[in-house]
Design a protein around this motif. Structure first.
Motif, PDB file in Angstrom:
ATOM      1  N   THR A  12       4.796  -0.100  -5.408  1.00 42.49           N
ATOM      2  CA  THR A  12       3.673   0.270  -4.553  1.00 42.49           C
ATOM      3  C   THR A  12       2.946  -0.991  -4.095  1.00 42.49           C
ATOM      4  OG1 THR A  12       2.154   0.512  -6.442  1.00 42.49           O
ATOM      5  CG2 THR A  12       3.326   2.494  -5.702  1.00 42.49           C
ATOM      6  N   ASP A  13       2.436  -0.954  -2.874  1.00 44.68           N
ATOM      7  CA  ASP A  13       1.662  -2.062  -2.313  1.00 44.68           C
ATOM      8  C   ASP A  13       0.286  -1.537  -1.914  1.00 44.68           C
ATOM      9  OD1 ASP A  13       3.798  -4.242  -2.061  1.00 44.68           O
ATOM     10  OD2 ASP A  13       4.735  -2.565  -1.007  1.00 44.68           O
ATOM     11  N   SER A  14      -0.746  -2.327  -2.202  1.00 41.28           N
ATOM     12  CA  SER A  14      -2.100  -1.894  -1.845  1.00 41.28           C
ATOM     13  C   SER A  14      -3.013  -3.108  -1.774  1.00 41.28           C
ATOM     14  CB  SER A  14      -2.618  -0.882  -2.872  1.00 41.28           C
ATOM     15  OG  SER A  14      -3.825  -0.289  -2.413  1.00 41.28           O
ATOM     16  N   THR A  22       1.051  -5.950  -5.435  1.00 32.70           N
ATOM     17  CA  THR A  22       2.265  -5.143  -5.501  1.00 32.70           C
ATOM     18  C   THR A  22       2.564  -4.814  -6.957  1.00 32.70           C
ATOM     19  OG1 THR A  22       3.215  -6.184  -3.534  1.00 32.70           O
ATOM     20  CG2 THR A  22       4.741  -5.057  -5.014  1.00 32.70           C
ATOM     21  N   TRP A  23       2.772  -3.539  -7.226  1.00 31.93           N
ATOM     22  CA  TRP A  23       3.249  -3.096  -8.539  1.00 31.93           C
ATOM     23  C   TRP A  23       4.748  -2.847  -8.453  1.00 31.93           C
ATOM     24  CZ3 TRP A  23       0.753  -3.402 -12.928  1.00 31.93           C
ATOM     25  CH2 TRP A  23      -0.647  -3.286 -12.974  1.00 31.93           C
ATOM     26  N   ALA A 134      -9.244  -0.214  -8.194  1.00 35.46           N
ATOM     27  CA  ALA A 134      -8.251   0.007  -7.135  1.00 35.46           C
ATOM     28  C   ALA A 134      -6.847  -0.344  -7.623  1.00 35.46           C
ATOM     29  CB  ALA A 134      -8.616  -0.816  -5.907  1.00 35.46           C
ATOM     30  N   ILE A 135      -6.742  -1.425  -8.400  1.00 39.88           N
ATOM     31  CA  ILE A 135      -5.431  -1.823  -8.920  1.00 39.88           C
ATOM     32  C   ILE A 135      -4.890  -0.767  -9.883  1.00 39.88           C
ATOM     33  CG2 ILE A 135      -4.260  -3.503 -10.392  1.00 39.88           C
ATOM     34  CD1 ILE A 135      -5.965  -5.678  -9.183  1.00 39.88           C
ATOM     35  N   LYS A 137      -5.674   2.390  -9.935  1.00 40.78           N
ATOM     36  CA  LYS A 137      -5.347   3.586  -9.152  1.00 40.78           C
ATOM     37  C   LYS A 137      -3.959   3.478  -8.537  1.00 40.78           C
ATOM     38  CE  LYS A 137      -6.836   6.359  -5.202  1.00 40.78           C
ATOM     39  NZ  LYS A 137      -7.819   6.497  -4.091  1.00 40.78           N
ATOM     40  N   SER A 138      -3.633   2.310  -7.982  1.00 43.21           N
ATOM     41  CA  SER A 138      -2.304   2.150  -7.382  1.00 43.21           C
ATOM     42  C   SER A 138      -1.218   2.099  -8.460  1.00 43.21           C
ATOM     43  CB  SER A 138      -2.256   0.889  -6.513  1.00 43.21           C
ATOM     44  OG  SER A 138      -2.414  -0.283  -7.297  1.00 43.21           O
ATOM     45  N   GLU A 141      -0.289   5.580  -9.147  1.00 41.40           N
ATOM     46  CA  GLU A 141       0.604   6.039  -8.080  1.00 41.40           C
ATOM     47  C   GLU A 141       2.034   5.556  -8.338  1.00 41.40           C
ATOM     48  OE1 GLU A 141      -1.178   4.476  -4.591  1.00 41.40           O
ATOM     49  OE2 GLU A 141      -2.863   5.902  -4.573  1.00 41.40           O
ATOM     50  N   ALA A 142       2.164   4.327  -8.845  1.00 43.32           N
ATOM     51  CA  ALA A 142       3.493   3.802  -9.185  1.00 43.32           C
ATOM     52  C   ALA A 142       4.110   4.607 -10.335  1.00 43.32           C
ATOM     53  CB  ALA A 142       3.399   2.325  -9.555  1.00 43.32           C
ATOM     54  N   GLN A 145       5.438   7.753  -8.961  1.00 46.93           N
ATOM     55  CA  GLN A 145       6.701   7.483  -8.276  1.00 46.93           C
ATOM     56  C   GLN A 145       7.832   7.311  -9.289  1.00 46.93           C
ATOM     57  OE1 GLN A 145       8.319   3.777  -5.729  1.00 46.93           O
ATOM     58  NE2 GLN A 145       6.365   4.573  -4.997  1.00 46.93           N
TER      59      GLN A 145
END
Length: 294
Positions: A12-14, A22-23, A134-135, A137-138, A141-142, A145
């Motif tokens: 994931t990118d954010s 990027t994670w 924010a990090i 949170k993403s 999301e990873a 996924q």
């Protein structure tokens, strides 16, 4: 729940507050849950939250977690190490007086390592907390996924596992129907062997009866067949239940293999022996796939 594989990938990118990141997550088979975390300098504070989030989502697998952060362009400033520069200037002047070689200009001296230092501007507390939130949170999301990818691989595993168990059931039924394992076939065979022995000498009829009963018991595989059928039902129930069933399925494979070995040892003809050997092959194939199950 569906069967979950231990193999997966996520990226994931954010960005937020001028930062970008990027994670990248990679997961492979493992006996337990082993999480390896690699974070940019200054973000090590996030590791406890990362490990906690992973342990709540997955039970098994070797999971690699990497965070790459690009800082804002205006967060860095430069500072001249004046003491070091003054010392270099003094040395340069000495060389100018004592040597015909040029000692260089101030611009050259500024390129000396340590003269020009990079200074990271300090973030305020509110900004840092916003970036951290924010990090994380993403990262969640990873993880979503990754879970989806592992579930997708698990669906393929589910189909293969069910296919192997269906083949085990077919082979067990074939063994059960072998003429050699029917009680009447066992009796006929034993009677023929006893008659041949009686023709060649005198034997105690009672002792012969005991031996015949013992041989019949050893040749009877009905208990093994019944246990194999029970293991088939148990394995199907596990797969239907889904979730983190890898360890249980691995133990079930050991039980399958134990009964197959006993069946082979009791086999008294080539047909039943072939059934036992075929069972062992299928069970090995099943166990190989089970190693991928969470």
């Amino acid at each position: 729940m569906t069967v979950s594989s231990m193999t997966g990938f996520a990226r994931t990118d954010s960005g937020a507050e001028g930062f970008g990141w990027t994670w990248e997550l990679r997961s492979v088979n493992g006996k337990g849950l082993d999480v390896r975390v690699r974070l940019n300098g200054g973000f090590e504070r996030l590791e406890p939250a990362i490990r906690d989030a992973v342990s709540k989502r997955f039970k098994r697998g070797n999971l690699g977690v990497t965070l790459n952060v690009v800082r804002p362009g205006d967060t860095s400033a430069y500072r001249v190490n004046r003491d070091l520069l003054a010392e270099l200037v003094t040395l340069a002047e000495e060389f100018d007086r004592d040597s015909s070689l040029s000692a260089g200009t101030i611009a050259d001296l500024m390129n000396v390592r340590g003269v020009l230092e990079t200074v990271e501007q300090q973030e305020d507390e509110d900004s840092r907390e916003a970036v951290d939130a924010a990090i994380i949170k993403s990262f969640i999301e990873a993880l979503d996924q990754m879970a989806a990818h592992r579930a997708e691989e698990g669906a393929k595993l589910d189909e293969m596992l069910r296919g192997h168990i269906d083949r085990i059931e077919e082979t067990v039924l074939l063994a059960e129907n072998c003429a050699s394992v029917r009680s009447d076939a066992i009796k006929v065979k034993l009677k023929r062997q006893i008659d041949e022995l009686m023709e060649n000498g005198k034997f105690d009829p009672e002792r012969l009866h005991q031996e015949a009963a013992l041989l019949a018991t050893k040749a009877d595989i009905r208990e093994e067949i019944d246990r194999l059928k029970a293991h088939i039902v148990a394995a199907r129930d596990m797969i239907k239940k889904g979730g983190a069933i890898g360890r249980k399925l691995d133990f079930q494979c050991q039980e399958f293999n134990r009964e197959a070995n006993t069946l082979c040892s009791k086999a008294n003809d080539i047909e039943l022996t072939n059934c036992g050997m075929e069972l062992k092959v299928i069970i090995d194939q099943l166990r190989e796939q089970v190693q991928n199950v969470e």
